[in-house]
Design an enzyme around this catalytic site. Structure first.
Site, PDB file in Angstrom:
ATOM      1  N   LYS A   1      -1.766   5.042   8.588  1.00  0.00           N
ATOM      2  CA  LYS A   1      -0.975   5.114   7.348  1.00  0.00           C
ATOM      3  C   LYS A   1      -1.906   5.347   6.150  1.00  0.00           C
ATOM      4  O   LYS A   1      -1.666   6.221   5.323  1.00  0.00           O
ATOM      5  CB  LYS A   1      -0.186   3.811   7.163  1.00  0.00           C
ATOM      6  CG  LYS A   1       0.499   3.716   5.806  1.00  0.00           C
ATOM      7  CD  LYS A   1       1.102   2.359   5.512  1.00  0.00           C
ATOM      8  CE  LYS A   1       1.559   2.284   4.064  1.00  0.00           C
ATOM      9  NZ  LYS A   1       2.104   1.000   3.662  1.00  0.00           N
TER      10      LYS A   1
ATOM     11  N   LYS B   1      -7.961   1.526  -3.130  1.00  0.00           N
ATOM     12  CA  LYS B   1      -7.640   1.084  -1.768  1.00  0.00           C
ATOM     13  C   LYS B   1      -7.788   2.244  -0.765  1.00  0.00           C
ATOM     14  O   LYS B   1      -8.404   2.088   0.297  1.00  0.00           O
ATOM     15  CB  LYS B   1      -6.198   0.552  -1.759  1.00  0.00           C
ATOM     16  CG  LYS B   1      -5.568   0.393  -0.399  1.00  0.00           C
ATOM     17  CD  LYS B   1      -5.722  -0.980   0.173  1.00  0.00           C
ATOM     18  CE  LYS B   1      -5.191  -1.049   1.591  1.00  0.00           C
ATOM     19  NZ  LYS B   1      -5.446  -2.292   2.241  1.00  0.00           N
TER      20      LYS B   1
ATOM     21  N   THR C   1       0.874  -1.177   0.000  1.00  0.00           N
ATOM     22  CA  THR C   1       0.000   0.000   0.000  1.00  0.00           C
ATOM     23  C   THR C   1       0.901   1.214   0.000  1.00  0.00           C
ATOM     24  O   THR C   1       1.647   1.436   0.966  1.00  0.00           O
ATOM     25  CB  THR C   1      -0.891   0.017   1.256  1.00  0.00           C
ATOM     26  OG1 THR C   1      -1.643  -1.190   1.298  1.00  0.00           O
ATOM     27  CG2 THR C   1      -1.850   1.198   1.213  1.00  0.00           C
TER      28      THR C   1
HETATM   29  P1  NAD Z   1       6.218  -5.761   7.173  1.00  0.00           P
HETATM   30  O1  NAD Z   1       6.908  -4.601   7.760  1.00  0.00           O
HETATM   31  O2  NAD Z   1       5.922  -6.947   8.011  1.00  0.00           O
HETATM   32  O3  NAD Z   1       7.004  -6.275   5.868  1.00  0.00           O
HETATM   33  C1  NAD Z   1       7.728  -5.454   5.004  1.00  0.00           C
HETATM   34  C2  NAD Z   1       9.030  -6.187   4.686  1.00  0.00           C
HETATM   35  O4  NAD Z   1       9.758  -5.444   3.713  1.00  0.00           O
HETATM   36  C3  NAD Z   1       9.944  -6.342   5.904  1.00  0.00           C
HETATM   37  O5  NAD Z   1      10.226  -7.710   6.125  1.00  0.00           O
HETATM   38  C4  NAD Z   1      11.192  -5.549   5.531  1.00  0.00           C
HETATM   39  O6  NAD Z   1      12.397  -6.111   6.033  1.00  0.00           O
HETATM   40  C5  NAD Z   1      11.133  -5.610   4.010  1.00  0.00           C
HETATM   41  N1  NAD Z   1      11.919  -4.546   3.369  1.00  0.00           N
HETATM   42  C6  NAD Z   1      12.000  -3.240   3.733  1.00  0.00           C
HETATM   43  N2  NAD Z   1      12.836  -2.585   2.889  1.00  0.00           N
HETATM   44  C7  NAD Z   1      13.289  -3.502   2.001  1.00  0.00           C
HETATM   45  C8  NAD Z   1      14.199  -3.451   0.898  1.00  0.00           C
HETATM   46  N3  NAD Z   1      14.788  -2.301   0.550  1.00  0.00           N
HETATM   47  N4  NAD Z   1      14.439  -4.590   0.219  1.00  0.00           N
HETATM   48  C9  NAD Z   1      13.843  -5.752   0.573  1.00  0.00           C
HETATM   49  N5  NAD Z   1      12.993  -5.879   1.617  1.00  0.00           N
HETATM   50  C10 NAD Z   1      12.712  -4.755   2.301  1.00  0.00           C
HETATM   51  O7  NAD Z   1       4.839  -5.159   6.566  1.00  0.00           O
HETATM   52  P2  NAD Z   1       3.546  -5.999   6.118  1.00  0.00           P
HETATM   53  O8  NAD Z   1       2.570  -6.036   7.235  1.00  0.00           O
HETATM   54  O9  NAD Z   1       3.967  -7.243   5.440  1.00  0.00           O
HETATM   55  O10 NAD Z   1       2.933  -4.979   5.038  1.00  0.00           O
HETATM   56  C11 NAD Z   1       3.479  -4.840   3.738  1.00  0.00           C
HETATM   57  C12 NAD Z   1       2.596  -3.911   2.935  1.00  0.00           C
HETATM   58  O11 NAD Z   1       1.265  -4.438   2.889  1.00  0.00           O
HETATM   59  C13 NAD Z   1       2.484  -2.510   3.513  1.00  0.00           C
HETATM   60  O12 NAD Z   1       2.513  -1.584   2.459  1.00  0.00           O
HETATM   61  C14 NAD Z   1       1.139  -2.522   4.227  1.00  0.00           C
HETATM   62  O13 NAD Z   1       0.535  -1.248   4.299  1.00  0.00           O
HETATM   63  C15 NAD Z   1       0.347  -3.453   3.330  1.00  0.00           C
HETATM   64  N6  NAD Z   1      -0.781  -4.115   3.992  1.00  0.00           N
HETATM   65  C16 NAD Z   1      -0.598  -4.719   5.207  1.00  0.00           C
HETATM   66  C17 NAD Z   1      -1.684  -5.353   5.812  1.00  0.00           C
HETATM   67  C18 NAD Z   1      -1.506  -6.016   7.140  1.00  0.00           C
HETATM   68  O14 NAD Z   1      -2.540  -6.389   7.745  1.00  0.00           O
HETATM   69  N7  NAD Z   1      -0.292  -6.223   7.640  1.00  0.00           N
HETATM   70  C19 NAD Z   1      -2.929  -5.365   5.177  1.00  0.00           C
HETATM   71  C20 NAD Z   1      -3.076  -4.787   3.925  1.00  0.00           C
HETATM   72  C21 NAD Z   1      -1.981  -4.149   3.338  1.00  0.00           C
END
Ligand code: NAD
Length: 290
Positions: free
Chosen positions: A237, A162, A87
């Site tokens: 966010k 979204k 997102t």
């Molecule tokens: P998270 O923080 O658990 O995962 C993100 C991952 O990206 C981390 O493991 C981090 O180490 C990795 N990362 C960061 N920078 C990086 C780079 N330069 N290269 C490679 N890896 C890198 O977050 P999440 O909960 O998995 O969410 C991910 C996305 O999904 C976000 O944009 C969030 O808004 C969206 N989202 C999350 C949910 C939820 O319920 N968690 C629901 C809908 C949407």
């Protein structure tokens, strides 16, 4: 299909594992060293994407997406599709899609709803922006990771769908919580409040499916001590992204702006961090008008 998956966090790891389980050859990379079941690990982003037909990213925000795109686009195979499921702000989604197109690649923005449970269960909903051609190529992958993929138009439109949806969600959750807190003070039982509103014109997903009052309506995070679910900071966010987009598009969104302010206070100053976004109900209950 040969797939690369960048960002194996709470959402990315189960999504990548589901693709591997379905028989695809998935190579992953996460800067924190995270891994996923059945997924081969690469030592870098460019290392992961080499030779992949589809490259999926699941990253925290638009700035990180832009920096990852700068690194991986030059290493992607000609004709491959960059499928971003994070997102992020609409501007970053469109900028990355333009950058991919200039390199002869396809690009889709495909944020999800359904949370961690949906990612693990393969029941996410994808809101997708980008070309028909790229959408058709990614469709079999959406079918594995999710239960529904809606093609919303050109690049950026998935993110637009979204944040508009989540702006409505943030506003209706606050309205539902403040109405419950008022009903409490007027001596109305929560059960009566639910029974009336859930079948009347005040009904919404926030009331009917995700009721913020414990012990009332279907089971929801309220029945589990407001453990997320959908954390208040993630709602903050998304409300921030909707106001950023409204600013750029010169759209008047006073309710979205107020919801952003309330969630910001809740998360930053009122102990809301780490709680479900429906914990706005105890927040309102604990307060008086002044
Ligand atoms: P998270 O923080 O658990 O995962 C993100 C991952 O990206 C981390 O493991 C981090 O180490 C990795 N990362 C960061 N920078 C990086 C780079 N330069 N290269 C490679 N890896 C890198 O977050 P999440 O909960 O998995 O969410 C991910 C996305 O999904 C976000 O944009 C969030 O808004 C969206 N989202 C999350 C949910 C939820 O319920 N968690 C629901 C809908 C949407």
């Amino acid at each position: 299909m040969k797939i690369a998956f960048i960002g194996l966090g709470n959402m990315g790891a189960p999504m990548a594992a589901n693709l591997a389980k379905a028989g695809h050859a998935v190579t992953g990379f996460d800067v924190a060293g995270a891994t996923a079941e059945g997924v081969a690990q690469a030592g870098s982003g460019p290392g992961a994407v080499a030779g992949a037909e589809v490259v999926i990213t699941m990253l925290p925000n638009g700035a990180i997406l832009r920096s990852v795109a700068d690194e991986i686009i030059p290493a992607m195979a000609p004709g491959a599709v960059l499928l971003d499921c994070s997102t992020v702000d609409v501007d970053s989604a469109r900028a990355v899609a333009d950058q991919a197109a200039m390199a002869g690649l396809g690009a889709l923005d495909a944020p999800v709803s359904g949370g961690i449970g949906g990612a693990a269960g393969g029941t996410l909903t994808f809101m997708v922006g980008g070309s028909e051609e790229a959408f058709a190529k990614a469709k079999p992958l959406f079918d594995i990771m999710g239960q529904k993929a809606v093609h919303c138009g050109p690049s950026g439109n998935g993110q637009a769908a979204k944040i508009c949806n989540n702006m409505i969600l943030g506003v209706t959750m606050i309205a539902t919580c403040e109405a419950f807190a008022l009903a409490d003070k007027l001596g109305l039982s929560r059960e009566a409040m639910f029974d009336v509103v859930s079948t009347s014109s005040g009904s919404s997903w926030s009331m009917n499916t995700y009721c913020p009052a414990p012990g009332v309506g279907p089971t929801s995070p309220a029945d589990n001590g407001y453990k997320p679910g959908f954390a208040a900071e993630l709602m903050l966010k998304d409300l921030g992204l909707s106001q950023q987009a409204a600013e750029t598009a010169d759209a008047d969104t006073p309710m979205g702006q107020r919801a952003l302010e309330l969630y910001r206070s809740f998360v930053e100053d009122e102990g809301g961090k780490g709680r479900d976004f429906s914990a706005m109900l105890p927040r309102f209950s604990d307060r008086s008008r002044g």
